[in-house]
Design an enzyme around this catalytic site. Structure first.
Site, PDB file in Angstrom:
ATOM      1  N   HIS A 197       0.811  -1.206   0.000  1.00 64.47           N
ATOM      2  CA  HIS A 197       0.000   0.000   0.000  1.00 64.47           C
ATOM      3  C   HIS A 197       0.857   1.275   0.000  1.00 64.47           C
ATOM      4  O   HIS A 197       0.585   2.217  -0.733  1.00 64.47           O
ATOM      5  CB  HIS A 197      -0.936  -0.026   1.199  1.00 64.47           C
ATOM      6  N   GLU A 439      -6.358 -11.285 -11.784  1.00 61.01           N
ATOM      7  CA  GLU A 439      -5.283 -11.190 -10.781  1.00 61.01           C
ATOM      8  C   GLU A 439      -5.130 -12.464  -9.966  1.00 61.01           C
ATOM      9  O   GLU A 439      -4.342 -12.515  -9.036  1.00 61.01           O
ATOM     10  CB  GLU A 439      -5.436  -9.943  -9.903  1.00 61.01           C
ATOM     11  N   ASP A 463      -1.332  -8.388  -7.783  1.00 56.71           N
ATOM     12  CA  ASP A 463      -1.775  -9.640  -7.172  1.00 56.71           C
ATOM     13  C   ASP A 463      -1.436 -10.839  -8.047  1.00 56.71           C
ATOM     14  O   ASP A 463      -1.115 -11.906  -7.545  1.00 56.71           O
ATOM     15  CB  ASP A 463      -3.285  -9.585  -6.895  1.00 56.71           C
ATOM     16  N   CYS A 510      -3.279  -2.815 -15.206  1.00 57.18           N
ATOM     17  CA  CYS A 510      -3.410  -1.712 -14.261  1.00 57.18           C
ATOM     18  C   CYS A 510      -2.550  -1.897 -13.015  1.00 57.18           C
ATOM     19  O   CYS A 510      -2.559  -1.053 -12.129  1.00 57.18           O
ATOM     20  CB  CYS A 510      -4.872  -1.517 -13.857  1.00 57.18           C
TER      21      CYS A 510
HETATM   22  C1  PEP Z   1      -3.374  -5.365  -8.718  1.00 55.75           C
HETATM   23  O1  PEP Z   1      -3.484  -6.314  -7.947  1.00 55.75           O
HETATM   24  O2  PEP Z   1      -2.519  -5.296  -9.629  1.00 55.75           O
HETATM   25  C2  PEP Z   1      -4.265  -4.210  -8.596  1.00 55.75           C
HETATM   26  C3  PEP Z   1      -4.284  -3.256  -9.493  1.00 55.75           C
HETATM   27  O3  PEP Z   1      -5.040  -4.148  -7.490  1.00 55.75           O
HETATM   28  P1  PEP Z   1      -4.512  -3.702  -6.024  1.00 55.75           P
HETATM   29  O4  PEP Z   1      -3.084  -3.267  -6.161  1.00 55.75           O
HETATM   30  O5  PEP Z   1      -5.412  -2.625  -5.578  1.00 55.75           O
HETATM   31  O6  PEP Z   1      -4.671  -4.971  -5.261  1.00 55.75           O
HETATM   32 MG    MG Z   2      -5.247  -6.459  -6.726  1.00 53.27          MG
END
Ligand code: PEP
Ligand code: MG
Length: 584
Positions: A197, A439, A463, A510
């Protein structure tokens, strides 16, 4: 280090740039451990005085949150905190605590914890839903008092002095939601990985960030002078004048480099051989959406809605969600906004959403699975998005999909809600595109068929890498194993992109990989034509897009896909970049 001695610490650079500022060390806010001890008669008065001081401090903190919310978020929302203040100051509550402390001769923390337990259990047993929900308020207010008694202070987060560099063990999403981020120049964490995060946050704020700095806490003390080099992953603690001068020079260079990116703003994202590439933005807040607009994003490719939930002390109502999403969409209008349904659980716990303790939360209830277990939550969020669809081009994205049934179940909920809204005369777009995040390995394997079930795919590489490689994205120890250039990851990306293309579905990437300009050419070669990245990364990625050809990128990808180790792949990509830099 204490007393101003110089040191140099190393970690993983996760957000480029150089920050200079004063260290502000945050204590970790893990679960509270309540000490329980017997006290003498003579100690009761002192315990009650501590209790009174804790109430004053907690009230002051609540008023701070209240004022911030009223000014920056929503006056309606601020009312909740008025109710919390009333609860905190309820004489019946204080009397019970005082009585228990004096009668049972126990320390005041134990007395508060017992009274909170007793009251919240009583509220939870009511038939009336409104009264039942008060149980969570009692627990929350109790926690605030206990934090003060145990000297965890959330007002630190609200009143961070300007120009600080936040230093902490881990940075949970819930803490950043409460932090005055305008004051923060950089973030250094002892734990975490590239896609934890704190890393995502620093990139989206466009401030330098370094994670996995072993020994950062307690080596760095509040007040130490820091230089955070987000390019090399070095934290200079109380640096000598020679280092300061060197960094003054590097900052000038960096500013010149950034200024050099500015012309990209008006140029299209097209490869040198004429292939158009979509560059959308990842956002989590209204402020991110403003940055996305300034950076010329082709819409929002990933709106992480968790922030709107984390910034509050309870679930936002449907109306509150609607207003926040509308404000984000208004920034991007007329470009589309992909709103991801709430992805809490695992590394993004919601403090007020008590979930069963799971031995391994990353493999537990999260994403779409969790939403389907809490239909009220799902329905409120989908309704807010459907209402917005009448005026803005929004799309719905499902997090952590792992099975067809999940997609079918959410589709049924969307259809039902859309019909209900129309029956009430509330406008809903005729067709709100639905997408699935890829993911989990299951979703990647099923991508050809999943693509038939949805309107678009979005690869969440953060993920996907974690689950494909079995390497925790948040773990410092796993940082070396968490390798986006692992051959298994690259082959999976290529297969998913091909599946999307074959089904005629837009498939964007993404995850954080998408925003790293070092990977751009390779991703193009693997078939990516749509990227969603932190706003501050758009121009850098665009610069690479414009300097390469798809033919060259495909040659690079073909070569790399034949390699067997991440080490070889990295070396090859480095060479390709050096060659490219030479040609520019
Ligand atoms: C990911 O897992 O790449 C994603 C974009 O979601 P987050 O990072 O919010 O888990
Ligand atoms: Mg994710």
């Amino acid at each position: 280090m204490n007393g101003g001695s110089a040191a140099e610490l190393k970690g993983i650079a996760v957000s480029r740039g150089i920050a200079e500022g004063t260290a502000y060390v945050l204590a970790e806010a893990g679960p509270l451990t309540i000490p329980r001890r017997a006290i003498d008669d003579g100690m009761v008065a002192a315990e009650l005085a501590r209790f009174a001081a804790a109430l004053d401090e907690a009230e002051c903190c609540l008023r701070g949150v209240h004022d911030d919310l009223r000014r920056h978020v929503d006056p309606e929302e601020a009312r909740v905190f008025e109710a919390d203040i009333l609860l905190l100051r309820d004489p019946a509550f204080s009397e019970r605590v005082a009585e228990r402390c004096a009668r049972q001769k126990i320390n005041v923390e134990a007395a508060v914890a017992d009274v909170v337990d007793e009251l919240s259990t009583r509220f939870a047993a009511f038939d009336d839903a409104y009264l039942r929900e008060r149980a969570a308020d009692v627990r929350d207010v109790g926690r605030r008092i206990l934090e003060r008694l145990l000297t965890h202070r959330c007002e630190h987060l609200h009143h961070l002095p300007d120009g600080v560099i936040v230093v902490t063990g881990e940075l949970p999403a819930s803490a950043t939601a409460r932090m005055n981020l305008h004051a923060v120049r950089g973030i250094v964490t002892a734990g975490g990985g590239r896609t934890s995060h704190a890393s995502i946050l620093t990139r989206s704020l466009g401030i330098p960030g370094i994670v996995a700095v072993a020994g950062a806490v307690p080596a760095i003390k509040t007040g130490d002078a820091l230089i955070v080099d987000g390019n090399t992953g070095t934290v200079h603690v109380n640096p000598p004048p020679t280092i300061r001068r060197e960094y003054a020079r590097r900052r000038v260079e960096l500013a010149a480099y950034r200024a050099g990116l500015a012309p990209m703003l008006d140029l299209p994202a097209v490869t040198a051989d004429g292939v158009a590439v979509k560059l959308a933005a990842n956002v989590g807040t209204i402020a991110d959406a403003e940055s996305a607009k300034l950076c010329g994003a082709d819409g929002v490719g990933l709106y992480r809605t968790e922030f709107d939930f984390l910034v509050r002390d309870r679930f936002p109502t449907e109306e509150e969600q609607y207003r926040t999403y509308a404000a984000v969409a208004a920034q991007m209008q007329p470009r589309p906004v992909v709103i991801r349904l709430l992805d809490v659980g695992s590394d993004k716990p919601l403090p007020y959403f008590p979930m069963p303790l799971e031995p391994n939360p990353a493999l537990g209830r999260r994403g779409t699975r969790l939403l389907l277990l809490h239909p009220d939550l799902l329905r409120a969020q989908v309704t807010a998005i459907l209402r917005l669809s009448a005026t803005h081009p929004v799309r719905i994205l499902l997090p952590m999909v792992s099975a067809f049934e999940e997609v079918a179940a959410v589709k049924a909920v969307i259809a039902d809600l859309a019909e209900g809204l129309r029956r009430q005369g509330i406008a809903v777009a005729p067709d709100v595109p639905l997408g699935a995040m890829i993911e989990t390995p299951a979703a990647a394997v099923l991508a050809p068929e999943l693509a038939q079930e949805v309107d678009f795919l979005s690869i969440g590489s953060n993920d996907l890498v974690q689950y494909l490689l079995g390497a925790d994205r948040n773990s410092r120890e796993m940082a070396a194993a968490y390798e986006p250039l692992h051959p298994a990851v690259l082959r999976t990306l290529q297969a998913v992109l091909a599946a999307g293309r074959a089904a005629g579905r837009e498939t964007s990437i993404c995850g954080e990989m998408a925003g790293n300009p070092a990977y751009t050419e390779l991703l193009l070669g693997l078939g990516a034509r749509s990227f969603s990245v932190a706003p501050g990364e758009i121009l850098e990625v665009k610069k690479v897009v414009r300097s390469v050809t798809v033919a060259g990128a495909e040659r690079l990808a073909a070569h790399v896909l034949a390699l067997r180790t991440a080490r070889e792949i990295k070396a090859w990509c480095r060479e390709a970049q050096t060659a490219l830099a030479g040609e520019r």
